[in-house]
Design an enzyme around this catalytic site. Sequence first.
Site, short mmCIF file in Angstrom:
data_model
loop_
_atom_site.label_atom_id
_atom_site.label_comp_id
_atom_site.label_asym_id
_atom_site.label_seq_id
_atom_site.Cartn_x
_atom_site.Cartn_y
_atom_site.Cartn_z
N HIS A 191 41.34 -8.14 14.01
CA HIS A 191 42.52 -7.40 13.59
C HIS A 191 42.84 -7.69 12.12
CE1 HIS A 191 46.28 -5.39 14.29
NE2 HIS A 191 46.78 -6.28 13.44
N ARG A 293 32.62 9.07 16.36
CA ARG A 293 32.71 8.27 17.59
C ARG A 293 33.53 9.04 18.63
NH1 ARG A 293 33.18 3.63 13.62
NH2 ARG A 293 31.75 2.01 14.34
N ARG A 331 28.08 11.42 17.99
CA ARG A 331 27.55 10.44 18.95
C ARG A 331 28.13 10.74 20.32
NH1 ARG A 331 28.62 4.15 18.24
NH2 ARG A 331 30.73 4.66 18.88
N GLU A 419 20.64 0.12 18.30
CA GLU A 419 21.65 -0.94 18.45
C GLU A 419 21.13 -2.08 19.31
OE1 GLU A 419 25.81 0.81 18.69
OE2 GLU A 419 24.78 1.89 20.28
N ASN A 442 26.63 -3.09 13.95
CA ASN A 442 27.61 -3.95 14.65
C ASN A 442 27.02 -4.45 15.96
OD1 ASN A 442 29.20 -2.93 12.61
ND2 ASN A 442 30.26 -1.46 13.90
N ASP A 443 26.50 -3.50 16.75
CA ASP A 443 25.92 -3.92 18.02
C ASP A 443 24.54 -4.53 17.86
OD1 ASP A 443 27.78 -3.58 20.14
OD2 ASP A 443 27.72 -1.43 19.76
N ARG A 453 30.52 -9.59 19.52
CA ARG A 453 31.07 -9.17 18.23
C ARG A 453 32.57 -9.40 18.13
NH1 ARG A 453 30.13 -2.61 18.39
NH2 ARG A 453 31.97 -2.40 17.10
N CYS A 490 24.97 3.22 10.30
CA CYS A 490 26.35 3.67 10.47
C CYS A 490 27.27 2.54 10.92
CB CYS A 490 26.43 4.85 11.42
SG CYS A 490 25.87 4.45 13.09
C1 PEP Z 1 27.56 -0.11 15.75
O1 PEP Z 1 27.41 -0.72 16.81
O2 PEP Z 1 27.21 -0.55 14.64
C2 PEP Z 1 28.24 1.20 15.75
C3 PEP Z 1 28.27 1.96 14.67
O3 PEP Z 1 28.85 1.56 16.90
P1 PEP Z 1 30.27 0.97 17.38
O4 PEP Z 1 30.79 0.09 16.30
O5 PEP Z 1 31.13 2.15 17.64
O6 PEP Z 1 29.89 0.24 18.62
MG MG Z 2 27.72 0.30 18.68
#
Ligand code: PEP
Ligand code: MG
Length: 559
Positions: A191, A293, A331, A419, A442-443, A453, A490
């Site tokens: 946050h 998203r 997506r 991912e 991110n994933d 994460r 992304c």
């Molecule tokens: C990611 O995982 O990097 C991604 C872009 O998807 P999200 O953050 O929505 O899981």
């Molecule tokens: Mg993701």
Amino acid sequence: MVTAESLSGTPVVPGLAFGPALRVSGEVSAEAIARYGDGGFSDPDAALAAFDDAAGTVAEGFARKADKVSGASAEVLTASAGLARDKGLRGAVAKNLTAGTGLIESVQLAANQFVDVFTAMGGLMAERATDLRDIERRVIAHLVGEPEPGVPTPENASVLVAEDLAPSDTAGLDPTLIVALVTERGGPTSHTAIIARQLGIPCVVGVAGATGLSGGTALLVDGTLGSIEIDPDRAESIARVDRDRAARAELESWSGPAKTLDGTHVKLLANVADGESARQASGSPVEGVGLFRTELCFLNRQDEPDREEQADIYAEVLEAFSRPGQYVVIRTLDAGSDKPIAFATHEGEENPALGVRGLRLSFDNPALLDHQLDGVAGAAQRTGTETWVMAPMVATVEEAKEFAEKVRARGLKPGIMIEVPSAALLAHRMLEVVDFVSIGTNDLTQYTMAADRMATDLAHLTDPWQPAVLQLIAITASAGRANGKPVGVCGEAAADPALACVLVGLGVTSLSMAPAAVRAVGAQLDKVSMTTCVEVAEAALAADDPLSARAAVRACLDR
Ligand code: PEP
Ligand code: MG
């Protein structure tokens, strides 16, 4: 008390800031609580009246702050005011008092009870647990006659230093008085990081030792490198901050399209969540949307919207990017794990991040994906926008193949997100069956490093600069080159200007990010040749850890 000359953590919002440390008063003192004892009330009703008074004052404080801000910040504060006045919470306190428990313990027990409920619900509800703990501390502070914990209003521009920040603390922050955020806990998706990005102030999270800093200590915070210099030379620090500000101001005039110094075109795209954010993004120098998203449109939906309603929702985003040359990557639903959707998510999974999320939801419910693809196709036809569609959480070539067939049958261009490490390792085979891939760093980071994460204690692992993550990106990008197909990024990594150079050097062809980050990334790419991008990519891959990778790349870019 910190004696080191500097501390370091995970940088989440770039920029330099200098100012005295402003400490957030965290807990109510144990002595004050001991002095208060059972409060000396004649009966439970008198104790409950004292609770009502304290909770009412806390709620009014939140409401006053909410009046001074707008948007998401006002919503967070209004929700906290409501929670302080919550009848269920009051009822639980009353019940404990009637059972003979002292007032402070009654408040603590009631808060524990609701925190357990929120935590068990998971997802967005779990975040309310932090709000409730904040309310508990404030109510107890009022009861024992101490100042409310939280962010004090400083006289001079200061660096806010805390163990972690409650949403109600960060929501009311004034960026002219709080010039940077430093927290001991928290990761890049916490946050604190999100609010700092919104406020546009440098932020470093996961800083071991931050809470040992005394209030008033002069700090130079580098939100690009993740370093905090303690008691640095004042004049030199101010000069560095001024130079940084001037460089940032220059960015405002960057207008794209992005290309390296020697002319290699890199597509910069926007990450959007709905029609409103797409319209806003269309005003920034992007060539389209690299990640819509879709699940974020349905967070509060109980039932699955039909094809027509979905087409209306998607068309809003496509309409914002219908000019020639623009395109939108939609997506399909990435429901599950940190984004529960009532009509799609599987309940009660032991480990939702490794469970039935993303494309996997269509395994036993193919209609969910079919309806969505019909909705997307309808929207694409209506708007005429070039529409690409990608699936999240693809792990096998077979999944990619089946998805691609469904997408092509509707006249759309199919792709997948990379991912899951298995998808990166097999990127060359994935790219034989789809037209493009987009790396969700991110994933990909979460699954490569086996680190949640959302876990604030693992921020040093959930860092896309980890060489293992970069290695998987390199494998994917070279598969794209071999197949002559686009490879985008992304995830949040695309928004980091230095990392953007690394990604381009690895062979990534497009970068999709929050629109606020686009100019900084574009301006950075303008300044480097492709040779330098390749050089920094090699340096980052060769580094042992994210800290040295960042330092090596920065040294190369600054040369
Ligand atoms: C990611 O995982 O990097 C991604 C872009 O998807 P999200 O953050 O929505 O899981
Ligand atoms: Mg993701």
